[in-house]
Design an enzyme around this catalytic site. Structure first.
Site, PDB file in Angstrom:
ATOM      1  N   HIS A   1      43.585  13.464  15.472  1.00  0.00           N
ATOM      2  CA  HIS A   1      43.741  14.180  16.742  1.00  0.00           C
ATOM      3  C   HIS A   1      44.527  13.286  17.708  1.00  0.00           C
ATOM      4  CE1 HIS A   1      42.751  16.139  20.526  1.00  0.00           C
ATOM      5  NE2 HIS A   1      42.406  17.193  19.818  1.00  0.00           N
TER       6      HIS A   1
ATOM      7  N   GLU B   1      44.120  12.602  20.686  1.00  0.00           N
ATOM      8  CA  GLU B   1      43.282  11.729  21.524  1.00  0.00           C
ATOM      9  C   GLU B   1      42.890  10.472  20.750  1.00  0.00           C
ATOM     10  OE1 GLU B   1      40.452  14.752  22.600  1.00  0.00           O
ATOM     11  OE2 GLU B   1      42.013  15.751  23.763  1.00  0.00           O
TER      12      GLU B   1
ATOM     13  N   GLY C   1      44.410  20.847  26.592  1.00  0.00           N
ATOM     14  CA  GLY C   1      43.566  20.698  27.772  1.00  0.00           C
ATOM     15  C   GLY C   1      44.322  20.855  29.080  1.00  0.00           C
TER      16      GLY C   1
ATOM     17  N   SER D   1      45.131  24.680  24.307  1.00  0.00           N
ATOM     18  CA  SER D   1      44.755  25.674  25.329  1.00  0.00           C
ATOM     19  C   SER D   1      44.682  27.099  24.790  1.00  0.00           C
ATOM     20  CB  SER D   1      45.713  25.592  26.526  1.00  0.00           C
ATOM     21  OG  SER D   1      45.659  24.311  27.122  1.00  0.00           O
TER      22      SER D   1
ATOM     23  N   ASN E   1      36.790  22.262  18.355  1.00  0.00           N
ATOM     24  CA  ASN E   1      36.657  20.815  18.497  1.00  0.00           C
ATOM     25  C   ASN E   1      35.915  20.544  19.808  1.00  0.00           C
ATOM     26  OD1 ASN E   1      36.971  18.057  18.746  1.00  0.00           O
ATOM     27  ND2 ASN E   1      39.161  18.149  19.222  1.00  0.00           N
TER      28      ASN E   1
ATOM     29  N   LYS F   1      34.919  17.789  20.952  1.00  0.00           N
ATOM     30  CA  LYS F   1      35.241  16.461  21.526  1.00  0.00           C
ATOM     31  C   LYS F   1      33.942  15.754  21.942  1.00  0.00           C
ATOM     32  CE  LYS F   1      39.553  18.428  23.073  1.00  0.00           C
ATOM     33  NZ  LYS F   1      40.766  18.213  23.813  1.00  0.00           N
TER      34      LYS F   1
ATOM     35  N   GLU G   1      49.357  20.580  17.124  1.00  0.00           N
ATOM     36  CA  GLU G   1      48.868  20.581  18.497  1.00  0.00           C
ATOM     37  C   GLU G   1      49.838  19.823  19.401  1.00  0.00           C
ATOM     38  OE1 GLU G   1      44.367  21.154  18.660  1.00  0.00           O
ATOM     39  OE2 GLU G   1      44.695  19.036  18.322  1.00  0.00           O
TER      40      GLU G   1
HETATM   41  C1  PEP Z   1      41.992  20.230  20.997  1.00  0.00           C
HETATM   42  O1  PEP Z   1      41.195  19.444  21.433  1.00  0.00           O
HETATM   43  O2  PEP Z   1      42.317  20.125  19.824  1.00  0.00           O
HETATM   44  C2  PEP Z   1      42.522  21.274  21.870  1.00  0.00           C
HETATM   45  C3  PEP Z   1      43.449  22.052  21.399  1.00  0.00           C
HETATM   46  O3  PEP Z   1      41.997  21.383  23.139  1.00  0.00           O
HETATM   47  P1  PEP Z   1      42.241  22.582  24.184  1.00  0.00           P
HETATM   48  O4  PEP Z   1      42.025  23.866  23.445  1.00  0.00           O
HETATM   49  O5  PEP Z   1      41.234  22.346  25.268  1.00  0.00           O
HETATM   50  O6  PEP Z   1      43.646  22.450  24.675  1.00  0.00           O
END
Ligand code: PEP
Length: 250
Positions: free
Chosen positions: A96, A98, A174, A214, A10, A12, A168
């Protein structure tokens, strides 16, 4: 049932068209021999068409980061399934955290987007996950299972079998704080059990459940060893070809 692992990046709101093309060009030789795994990159809307053209004919599939449920009309800022299909998009990340936290995405909206995507032949990657507050309250399984049930409302068991769900935990996105393998497995298992209960065991057996938060080359192997984790949704590490390729080749 053996499920094909799926690793999705992803991006973003990162990468211009030129940067996105360069990233996929770098990725192609690194993952070309990766077999038995579905590889997906999810660029921003502006880069989708160019990235899809570069990835065409390779083992890299392209996903969008959202889609609207209506076919066309007065929905400023939105993108339809036809628009994504036209440029070779095969997956779409939906719900997601976000989008839920910053743009008011609701469970009902996620469900409508997922149904429209599925009907158009685009595989939804449906995201769910709890905040740190919910985790600490101890009610995180109920929270995540509820999100999944609402997102899957109106699907048949056969359809659910073909979807992808991404667990997630928001506190791990992040932040550099990965959930432990046991934490990831606990919730992915609960999601599978919820699918079995709402639909049937065959759908639960087939649906692919990713972990996201992460994920790094150093953590992917142990994560993928968990029986209910079928892949990863990767943010930060998906922006570096070497790191993403290492994750793909877990
Ligand atoms: C994500 O954006 O879905 C995500 C898991 O980000 P990150 O791997 O940076 O934590």
């Amino acid at each position: 049932m053996s499920r094909t692992p799926i690793i999705a990046g992803n991006w973003k709101m990162n990468n211009t068209i030129a940067q996105g093309k360069a990233l996929v060009e770098a990725l192609i030789p690194l993952v070309k021999d990766a077999s038995g795994v579905d590889v997906v990159v999810c660029p921003t809307a502006t880069a989708l068409s160019a990235v899809s053209a570069v990835a065409s004919g390779t083992n890299i599939h392209v996903g969008a980061q959202n889609v609207h449920w209506e076919k066309s009309g007065a929905f400023t800022g939105e993108i339809s399934t036809d628009m994504l299909k036209e440029i070779g998009v095969e997956y779409v990340v939906l719900g997601h955290s976000e989008r839920r936290d910053y743009f008011g995405e609701t469970d009902e909206g996620v469900n409508k987007r997922a149904k429209a995507a599925y009907a158009a032949g685009i595989t939804p990657i449906i995201c769910c996950g709890e905040s740190l507050d919910v985790r600490e309250s101890g009610k995180y399984i109920d929270h995540v299972v509820n999100q999944v049930k609402l997102a899957l409302d109106g699907f048949s068991a056969d359809e659910v079998a073909k979807l992808v769900i991404a667990y997630e935990p928001i506190w791990a996105i992040g932040t550099g704080k990965t959930a432990t393998f046991e934490q990831a497995e606990e919730v992915c298992k609960a999601i599978r059990e919820a699918v079995a209960e709402k639909f049937n065991p065959a759908a639960a057996d087939a649906v692919r459940i990713q972990y996201g938060g992460s994920v790094k080359p150093a953590t992917i192997k142990d994560l993928m060893a968990q029986p209910n984790v079928d892949g990863a949704l990767v943010g930060g590490a998906a922006l570096k070809a070497d790191d993403f390729a290492a994750i793909v080749k877990f």
